[in-house]
Design a protein around this motif. Structure first.
Motif, short mmCIF file in Angstrom:
data_model
loop_
_atom_site.label_atom_id
_atom_site.label_comp_id
_atom_site.label_asym_id
_atom_site.label_seq_id
_atom_site.Cartn_x
_atom_site.Cartn_y
_atom_site.Cartn_z
N ASP A 20 -9.97 -6.10 82.28
CA ASP A 20 -9.78 -4.41 82.50
C ASP A 20 -9.23 -4.00 83.58
N ALA A 21 -9.31 -4.47 84.50
CA ALA A 21 -8.57 -4.06 85.76
C ALA A 21 -7.27 -4.52 86.13
N ILE A 22 -6.96 -5.61 85.20
CA ILE A 22 -5.48 -6.12 85.34
C ILE A 22 -4.79 -5.32 84.30
N GLU A 23 -5.43 -4.89 83.26
CA GLU A 23 -4.90 -4.01 82.06
C GLU A 23 -4.59 -2.98 82.88
N TYR A 24 -5.19 -2.24 83.77
CA TYR A 24 -5.20 -0.99 84.37
C TYR A 24 -4.05 -0.74 85.22
N VAL A 25 -3.95 -1.95 85.89
CA VAL A 25 -2.55 -2.09 86.89
C VAL A 25 -1.34 -2.08 86.08
N LYS A 26 -1.33 -2.96 84.78
CA LYS A 26 -0.34 -3.01 84.08
C LYS A 26 0.12 -1.60 83.48
N GLU A 27 -0.67 -0.91 83.14
CA GLU A 27 -0.40 0.57 82.75
C GLU A 27 0.21 1.45 83.88
N LYS A 28 -0.01 1.15 85.13
CA LYS A 28 0.50 1.61 86.03
C LYS A 28 2.04 1.29 86.13
N GLY A 29 2.51 0.28 85.37
CA GLY A 29 3.75 -0.05 85.61
C GLY A 29 4.06 -1.17 86.94
#
Length: 279
Positions: free
Chosen positions: A27-36
């Protein structure tokens, strides 16, 4: 500071002590990805092993593998590929075969290992631990040198697993003396050989330059002594709570351990106030 790239080691960082990825980390990796933010993995593992972890994280980015010797998102189109020359590989194998050890030539597409006799028993498939590349072709031979005479190979990396740390250190010292232009890394009973100048830190530099990102805009997270250069050159260098004191002393920030979701904790603390960026 706005961070545009996140580089993570795998063992001791992304993976828990049971070698699994937690839901919190995914989930944390997905969150960072969404930040661009651009995410890369920086690991001593072979490319196929890193690619498997990246797939589980839904990452299709450039990966820094073989301790920085092979950098690619696709095995057939590397951004950087530094290999041990065929003649040098043979010379290294000659020296290692004088020791009682299991040798692995770690190519980016396959692996070649020798069979080992210990205590009068044939160990046909002596593993190299969690990095053992069982999910891509592995050929076991009686003699690495004999195999190389017929089938020369130029791998990015060679590993050797010894039965004692003293033997690993002795082999490392002999190789450094006899074979120019290589670096050796001793991790307990394991010895790793790469072309001189190869490192995770250099790999991060290559990827950042490729993306037009400065090192000040990079967050790097590691868990081993071999991550020191990588985290000290980054804008924010993070040590896992389970990392050795030497790494912690070099870090800007220390997060929780891998079994306490240290990556997820770091992401929430560092990236939650950052606006989305464009690479």
């Amino acid at each position: 500071m706005t961070y545009r790239m996140l580089a993570l080691s795998i063992d001791g960082t992304l993976l828990r002590s049971n070698s699994r990825l937690s839901r919190q980390t995914k989930d944390a990796i997905e969150y960072v990805k969404e930040k661009g933010v651009y995410i890369t993995l920086a690991t001593e593992r072979p490319f196929p092993a890193a690619k498997k972890i990246a797939k589980a994280l839904k990452l299709d980015n450039v990966l820094i593998t073989h301790d920085g010797g092979f950098i690619a998102s696709d095995v057939d189109e590397p951004l950087l590929s530094r290999k041990l020359h065929e003649d040098k590989t043979f010379h290294i194998a000659e020296i290692l075969e004088n020791y009682k050890c299991h040798i692995r030539l770690l190519h980016e597409q396959f692996s070649i290992g020798n069979k080992v006799r210990q205590k009068n028993q044939l160990i046909a498939r002596m593993t190299l631990g969690i990095q053992d590349p069982l999910y891509y072709p592995v050929t076991f031979v009686d003699s690495i040198c004999e195999h190389l005479m017929e089938n020369p190979v130029a791998p990015p990396k060679i590993q050797a697993q010894f039965f004692s740390a003293e033997e690993a250190q002795a082999a490392s010292m002999e190789l450094q003396k006899e074979v120019p232009s290589i670096d050796t890394i001793v991790r307990g009973e394991r010895l790793e050989i790469v072309p001189k100048g190869i490192s995770k830190a250099r790999g991060v530099q290559v990827v950042a330059n490729h993306l037009g990102i400065s090192l000040e805009q990079v967050v790097a997270i590691g868990a081993g002594v071999n991550d020191i250069d990588m985290i000290t050159q980054a804008g924010l260098g993070v040590a896992m709570g389970n990392s050795p004191e030497e790494l912690k002393a070099s870090a800007d920030w220390i997060t929780r351990s891998n079994d306490m979701h240290g990556v997820a904790y770091m992401v929430k603390e560092v990236f939650r106030k950052q606006l989305k960026v464009n690479i």
